[in-house]
Design a protein around this motif. Structure first.
Motif, mmCIF file in Angstrom:
data_model
loop_
_atom_site.group_PDB
_atom_site.id
_atom_site.type_symbol
_atom_site.label_atom_id
_atom_site.label_comp_id
_atom_site.label_asym_id
_atom_site.label_seq_id
_atom_site.Cartn_x
_atom_site.Cartn_y
_atom_site.Cartn_z
ATOM 1 N N ILE A 116 52.393 43.932 44.071
ATOM 2 C CA ILE A 116 52.059 43.526 42.695
ATOM 3 C C ILE A 116 53.131 42.627 42.083
ATOM 4 O O ILE A 116 52.847 41.775 41.247
ATOM 5 C CB ILE A 116 51.813 44.773 41.811
ATOM 6 C CG1 ILE A 116 51.136 44.351 40.488
ATOM 7 C CG2 ILE A 116 53.116 45.532 41.546
ATOM 8 C CD1 ILE A 116 50.629 45.526 39.677
ATOM 9 N N LEU A 138 51.878 43.473 34.877
ATOM 10 C CA LEU A 138 50.614 43.655 35.585
ATOM 11 C C LEU A 138 50.384 45.130 35.868
ATOM 12 O O LEU A 138 51.323 45.878 36.190
ATOM 13 C CB LEU A 138 50.613 42.871 36.898
ATOM 14 C CG LEU A 138 50.717 41.340 36.783
ATOM 15 C CD1 LEU A 138 50.623 40.702 38.161
ATOM 16 C CD2 LEU A 138 49.635 40.788 35.885
ATOM 17 N N ILE A 140 47.444 47.673 37.964
ATOM 18 C CA ILE A 140 46.235 47.889 38.757
ATOM 19 C C ILE A 140 45.845 49.350 38.590
ATOM 20 O O ILE A 140 46.669 50.256 38.794
ATOM 21 C CB ILE A 140 46.475 47.559 40.244
ATOM 22 C CG1 ILE A 140 46.810 46.063 40.401
ATOM 23 C CG2 ILE A 140 45.239 47.903 41.081
ATOM 24 C CD1 ILE A 140 47.131 45.661 41.837
ATOM 25 N N ILE A 175 42.540 44.881 37.607
ATOM 26 C CA ILE A 175 43.894 44.426 37.303
ATOM 27 C C ILE A 175 43.902 43.786 35.909
ATOM 28 O O ILE A 175 42.979 43.045 35.541
ATOM 29 C CB ILE A 175 44.411 43.415 38.359
ATOM 30 C CG1 ILE A 175 45.870 43.039 38.053
ATOM 31 C CG2 ILE A 175 43.530 42.184 38.443
ATOM 32 C CD1 ILE A 175 46.527 42.220 39.162
#
Length: 447
Positions: A116, A138, A140, A175
């Motif tokens: 990531i 970010l 997920i 995401i």
């Protein structure tokens, strides 16, 4: 007048509220538009970045991770990686690319090959090309839990979160990227608070100003009543005294000696002068405008009367005067100039100590008349020299405190000098006396 001022005040507040509310709504709308524009940009860049990341891992997944997927002409899409094997029928060529990306993601995630931070680095590089320098976070996650994140920082209410981007077919991940609210948007929010505080402050100031206006109106009413009272208390007694003294002087069989007649004549002249000054001062107080009507005066007679008056009422003081040659009949006025001299001499005697000596000089300098009143008194400190012409101001020391007065004489002197278009200068030192210089511009009789 009071109702009109109240209406104007309410209209002013109403207009200001409308302007500030309108501006605040406009700023809020601009802020929302800019936030939407920012979100659309970061959404597009995130989608492109993730797609490129997955595409770049395609060869690695097929060669190293033994991913196998494809599409048969009979619209069957199949895939296989690790122990997972499946297929979907009736798949058109239009959605083949999207399914391929999802299967590649599933394979990468199944083999723990999703980095990531690598996605974040590429995403941040692409954002800078769009002119966005805010660092993203970010995340997920699936429908219940966070799978992985590039930063463990807390998402506050002042963050912008992108729209969820679907990943994978079997795992059904999403995401998202979050950004701390850019400064420009925070500034717009701050402006709204500042405008609200400004509105509150303006209303408070308006209320305070309205109270001040009411106090001023009340003071004007009191002043008007006071002027009327002064007019009743001063004019009538002066007129009665002038009439009484005039009657005494007109009696043919008077027991007065020549000296007493001279003194009574002088008193009558002073009372008439006081009556003129009283009328003029009351008029100026009513209109707040003081006008000087110039005409030639017998300066020697005026100063002689002043010195004789102080000789009678202040026997312990010595008052002298000197008039420069050729200035026996300057163009001044018969009321205010006399008041200036009397006030300055009276102050000089009051603060002149045990044996006050006052010198009056009148001369010309260029195109100006100069009146100088000099004493041998206690002097005036530099800090007080600029204040003594203010209303009700009195120098704070023991000798001044013992002397009666209201601090109004020099204020009116200053007003008279300004009406002449002149100036006042003070030369003084503590313990060495004071010298007042009145500068009055010369005016010809015709002008």
């Amino acid at each position: 007048m009071k109702n009109s001022m109240r209406i104007m005040g309410r209209l002013s507040v109403g207009l200001l509220v409308c302007v500030l509310l309108g501006q605040g709504m406009w700023l809020f709308r601009v802020r929302e538009m800019k936030v939407d524009e920012f979100r659309q940009t970061v959404d597009r860049v995130l989608s492109t970045t993730v797609q490129k990341f997955i595409d770049s891992k395609n060869l690695y997944a097929m060669t190293t991770l033994e991913l196998n997927y494809g599409w048969h002409p009979n619209n069957l899409f199949f895939w296989k990686y690790g122990y997972r094997k499946d297929s979907i029928s009736n798949v058109s060529m239009d959605i083949y690319s999207n399914l391929s990306s999802r299967i590649i993601y599933d394979c990468l995630f199944y083999n723990n090959c999703i980095d990531i931070n690598d996605i974040k680095s590429k995403y941040y590089t692409n954002l800078k090309e769009e002119g966005i320098t805010e660092i993203p976070t970010l995340v997920i996650q699936d429908s219940n839990n966070v799978i992985m994140t590039s930063d463990n920082s807390f998402r506050s209410t002042s963050t912008i979160i992108t729209s969820p981007l679907n990943l994978g077919y079997d795992y059904k991940h999403q995401i998202t990227a979050s950004f701390k609210l850019p400064f420009v948007f925070r500034a717009l929010k701050g402006v709204l608070w500042i405008e609200l505080l400004f509105l509150i402050g303006f209303v408070i100031c308006l209320v305070w100003q309205w109270n001040s206006i009411k106090m001023t109106l009340r003071s004007v009413r009191v002043q008007t009543m006071g002027i009327a009272h002064l007019e009743h208390e001063l004019k009538k007694p002066l007129a009665m005294m002038i009439s009484a003294i005039g009657g005494m002087l007109k009696q043919k069989e008077s027991a007065l000696c020549p000296t007493d007649e001279v003194k009574l004549g002088m008193i009558k002249a002073r009372l008439m002068k006081m009556a003129d000054i009283t009328d003029t001062m009351l008029t100026s107080l009513k209109t707040s405008v003081l006008e000087v009507e110039r005409e030639p005066i017998d300066l020697q007679l005026e100063l002689e009367m002043i010195t004789e008056m102080f000789t009678m009422i202040r026997k312990y003081a010595r008052v002298e005067y000197h008039i420069a040659e050729g200035l026996g009949y300057p163009c001044l006025d018969k009321i205010y100039f006399n008041y200036i001299v009397i006030n300055l001499v009276d102050n000089a005697i009051k603060y002149g100590g045990v044996h006050p000596v006052v010198k009056i000089n009148f001369y010309e300098e260029g195109t100006d008349y100069i009146l100088g009143v000099e004493d041998n008194g206690m002097g005036i400190a530099p800090k007080d020299q600029k204040q003594i012409f203010k209303q009700f101001y009195r120098v704070r020391n023991q000798q001044v405190t013992k002397t009666t007065g209201f601090g109004l004489g020099l204020t009116f002197v200053h007003k008279v000098v300004c009406a002449y278009g002149g100036k006042i200068h003070i030369e003084s030192e503590i313990g060495n006396g004071s010298k007042f210089l009145i500068i009055l511009p010369q005016v010809s009789w015709k002008n």
